[in-house]
Design a protein around this motif. Sequence first.
Motif, mmCIF file in Angstrom:
data_model
loop_
_atom_site.group_PDB
_atom_site.id
_atom_site.type_symbol
_atom_site.label_atom_id
_atom_site.label_comp_id
_atom_site.label_asym_id
_atom_site.label_seq_id
_atom_site.Cartn_x
_atom_site.Cartn_y
_atom_site.Cartn_z
ATOM 1 N N ARG A 23 0.847 -1.208 0.000
ATOM 2 C CA ARG A 23 0.000 0.000 0.000
ATOM 3 C C ARG A 23 0.883 1.260 0.000
ATOM 4 O O ARG A 23 0.672 2.192 -0.780
ATOM 5 N N GLN A 26 2.774 1.616 -3.439
ATOM 6 C CA GLN A 26 1.968 2.111 -4.568
ATOM 7 C C GLN A 26 1.758 3.619 -4.487
ATOM 8 O O GLN A 26 1.686 4.302 -5.503
ATOM 9 N N GLU A 27 1.655 4.131 -3.255
ATOM 10 C CA GLU A 27 1.436 5.574 -3.092
ATOM 11 C C GLU A 27 2.743 6.350 -3.171
ATOM 12 O O GLU A 27 2.766 7.499 -3.614
ATOM 13 N N ASP A 30 6.338 7.164 -7.796
ATOM 14 C CA ASP A 30 5.679 7.675 -8.994
ATOM 15 C C ASP A 30 5.837 6.635 -10.114
ATOM 16 O O ASP A 30 6.977 6.303 -10.479
ATOM 17 N N HIS A 83 5.051 7.008 2.923
ATOM 18 C CA HIS A 83 3.760 7.395 2.333
ATOM 19 C C HIS A 83 3.734 8.921 2.180
ATOM 20 O O HIS A 83 4.183 9.648 3.084
#
Length: 158
Positions: A23, A26-27, A30, A83
């Motif tokens: 998670r 993915q954030e 880029d 994140h």
Amino acid sequence: MSGTINLIELREGGAHDLHSVNRIMQEAFDPRFGEAWTSAQCLGMLSLPGVWLVVASVDGQDAGFSLARAIAGEAELLLLATHPAARRRGVAGALLRAVIEEARGRGVARLHLEVRSGNDAVWLYRREGFEKVGERRDYYRGRSGQLFDAHTYARDLD
Ligand SMILES: CC(C)(COP(=O)(O)OP(=O)(O)OC[C@H]1O[C@@H](n2cnc3c(N)ncnc32)[C@H](O)[C@@H]1OP(=O)(O)O)[C@@H](O)C(=O)NCCC(=O)NCCS
């Protein structure tokens, strides 16, 4: 929020943390640059000897991670990410220093890493004592097939 002190906690991670890691991955990365790994790649790497995962949480929520590997007295920082919602609060710095300490504890004399040319992470690496030692042309392949150079950094741990 300005003036808020966030509690950053670090723990050694394992396969059970890969959902959370994915998670954040993915954030954080880029997709234009092709630096992120898949969960399968992380799982495969974690199963190899000498590989360790550190997960950072901010105020109880997983917010960053590092993945590193030590072999024969040398170590490599494979991944480091925070994140976007938790950036510039010292999460990656704390993770990087934890990797350095763990590597020292494993008898590692030198820590290496590769970073995409132009990645802001270079500021952090330089601040933590890494120096550029080489370049790898066309190392990363982005979403649209564009290629990006990697720069290799290293620092001694003694
Ligand atoms: C690079 C990254 C890991 C930094 O995470 P972070 O938790 O925000 O980093 P920190 O808060 O610990 O920052 C430590 C220092 O790094 C430098 N730094 C971090 N991000 C920076 C940026 N965008 N621009 C300039 N300097 C930066 C600063 O010196 C910072 O200290 P300061 O905030 O006191 O000025 C994060 O931006 C990220 O996940 N990027 C995408 C993934 C990636 O590219 N990872 C690295 C390659 S594997």
